[in-house]
Motif scaffolding. Sequence first.
Motif, PDB file in Angstrom:
ATOM      1  N   VAL A 121       0.856  -1.188   0.000  1.00  0.00           N
ATOM      2  CA  VAL A 121       0.000   0.000   0.000  1.00  0.00           C
ATOM      3  C   VAL A 121       0.897   1.244   0.000  1.00  0.00           C
ATOM      4  O   VAL A 121       2.034   1.203   0.467  1.00  0.00           O
ATOM      5  CB  VAL A 121      -0.984   0.032   1.199  1.00  0.00           C
ATOM      6  CG1 VAL A 121      -2.045  -1.029   1.029  1.00  0.00           C
ATOM      7  CG2 VAL A 121      -0.272  -0.105   2.531  1.00  0.00           C
ATOM      8  N   ILE A 122       0.377   2.320  -0.563  1.00  0.00           N
ATOM      9  CA  ILE A 122       1.108   3.597  -0.617  1.00  0.00           C
ATOM     10  C   ILE A 122       0.096   4.724  -0.392  1.00  0.00           C
ATOM     11  O   ILE A 122      -1.099   4.535  -0.651  1.00  0.00           O
ATOM     12  CB  ILE A 122       1.814   3.803  -1.982  1.00  0.00           C
ATOM     13  CG1 ILE A 122       0.845   3.551  -3.146  1.00  0.00           C
ATOM     14  CG2 ILE A 122       3.040   2.909  -2.106  1.00  0.00           C
ATOM     15  CD1 ILE A 122       1.376   3.930  -4.519  1.00  0.00           C
ATOM     16  N   PHE A 123       0.573   5.872   0.076  1.00  0.00           N
ATOM     17  CA  PHE A 123      -0.334   6.994   0.348  1.00  0.00           C
ATOM     18  C   PHE A 123       0.202   8.300  -0.230  1.00  0.00           C
ATOM     19  O   PHE A 123       0.560   9.220   0.502  1.00  0.00           O
ATOM     20  CB  PHE A 123      -0.583   7.083   1.865  1.00  0.00           C
ATOM     21  CG  PHE A 123      -1.201   5.821   2.403  1.00  0.00           C
ATOM     22  CD1 PHE A 123      -2.556   5.577   2.246  1.00  0.00           C
ATOM     23  CD2 PHE A 123      -0.409   4.854   3.027  1.00  0.00           C
ATOM     24  CE1 PHE A 123      -3.128   4.389   2.704  1.00  0.00           C
ATOM     25  CE2 PHE A 123      -0.975   3.671   3.488  1.00  0.00           C
ATOM     26  CZ  PHE A 123      -2.331   3.437   3.323  1.00  0.00           C
ATOM     27  N   PRO A 124       0.239   8.393  -1.572  1.00  0.00           N
ATOM     28  CA  PRO A 124       0.763   9.596  -2.237  1.00  0.00           C
ATOM     29  C   PRO A 124      -0.258  10.745  -2.213  1.00  0.00           C
ATOM     30  O   PRO A 124      -1.444  10.534  -1.970  1.00  0.00           O
ATOM     31  CB  PRO A 124       0.976   9.141  -3.680  1.00  0.00           C
ATOM     32  CG  PRO A 124       0.665   7.680  -3.724  1.00  0.00           C
ATOM     33  CD  PRO A 124      -0.171   7.370  -2.541  1.00  0.00           C
ATOM     34  N   SER A 125       0.241  11.941  -2.526  1.00  0.00           N
ATOM     35  CA  SER A 125      -0.645  13.094  -2.689  1.00  0.00           C
ATOM     36  C   SER A 125      -1.512  12.882  -3.927  1.00  0.00           C
ATOM     37  O   SER A 125      -1.071  12.249  -4.893  1.00  0.00           O
ATOM     38  CB  SER A 125       0.162  14.368  -2.917  1.00  0.00           C
ATOM     39  OG  SER A 125       1.197  14.451  -2.002  1.00  0.00           O
TER      40      SER A 125
END
Length: 482
Positions: A446-450
């Motif tokens: 999982v990733i949480f980019p802008s």
Amino acid sequence: MSDSYRPAFHFTPPSMWLNDPNGLVYYAGEYHLFYQYHPHSTVWGPMHWGHAVSKDLVNWQHLPIALYPDERGLIFSGSAAIDWNNTAGFGKEAMVAIFTCNNHTYDDKKRVEDQNIAYSTDRGRTWTKYAGNPVVPHPGNLTDFRDPKVFWHQDHWVMVLAAGDRVLFYISPDLKHWEQSGVFGGGYGSTDGVWETPDLFQLPVNDSDSRWVLTVGVGSGAYAGGSGTQYFIGDFDGKTFISENPKETVLWMDYGADFYAPQSWNDEPNGRRIVLGWMSNWQYARLTPTETWRGIFNIPRELSLADTKDGPRLVQAQIKELQTLRGAHHHWQNETVMPGENLLKNISGDCLEIITNVLVNPQATSFGFKLRIGADEQTLVRYDIQKQELIVDRSKSGIGDFHEAFASVQAVKLRPVENTIQLHILLDRCSVEVFANDGETVISDVIFPSTSSMGLELFTEGSELKITQLDVYQLTPAVFTS
Ligand code: FRU
């Protein structure tokens, strides 16, 4: 604002907390998905079974909560099966859920877990807990005794259960009366963490041969740190499992940080073995930066076995139904890319499917894709030619300071096949899944980019890159209804 992380085509709960997939069974035109659910909080708590159904494993309809905790305890993970022969006497084609009740109120220090059943005769819409529960009582000496996966085998029911550092096997004629028939583990594979959520199934190796595969969640100390999923290859005689590999052999289903507690569908109508995993990690699951919901499942995967020089090994493919989401398409063939060039500069997005075959150039040092590029952000999928390693680097992928283990880099050995590396990448709003060399190796994170980090780049370092084929699809959202 935080809903910018809500995936477009991965399953998430309508609101609040989700962990393991449970009760995966196909019946009367519907794939059922139950799941560990806390309807009152975005962190883990008193577990219920949430519920959804799908006709195609892509578009889902949310249904009311199926099972609520009661005086017997919280409703932990388990499975579901259709009782085709009415062995339990609950009615024609009853759907039976088999789950762990967890009750630690008996003794503060000790977890008390036992196995229970409930049934539905209306396609999983309403449920009755069996009055004779538990069907497998707590044995008294085990803290961890949970996550029953049940399936019909030849002429009896089989239950696979996790117990500490081993898997226990039980058999039953009627889902109500169970007797222990075997045990596996105690020193096999990865034993760094508690074993959870086992599953057992048979897959063909070739036209005349097959193997049994036992998948097991390891609560901590997995390949990428924290929780992860290992598997064993061997034989099952209807009573117990025997591994064909040495005790020390550790086989991982996924080399990323986020693939846990997978379960496969019972009665899949096309005879496929399809598994669904929870795309998170117990290290930081409760801290990920979403606000109204928390928890996401990986894309369902179809499993098969490849006959390798080390013996049969799992191969995983994204389910073909996903192709229905393909939108705008870009295609290249026999392209040469130079260092500093970006063939994909005119494409951007956060919902993409990328498929490529790349010839490994020994003059180059590495190549790969930069995903979700923004001002100070990127998620890197890279192949290191000298080390022969596939790498996913999310250390600069976006928000990652909610836990010290999150901003990580995962690397795994991957050898070219006929001098080619094949990659099949799936990007959604808060995730990346990389299937390499036709699913021989998988990395899920999982990733949480802008929201503004939408750039895409194909890069090569050290020398030119020869691409045999490259396809990039924009993916359209799946439909999730209530
Ligand atoms: C795995 C697990 C299971 C348990 C459930 C509780 O993630 O720990 O062993 O049944 O989650 O929610």
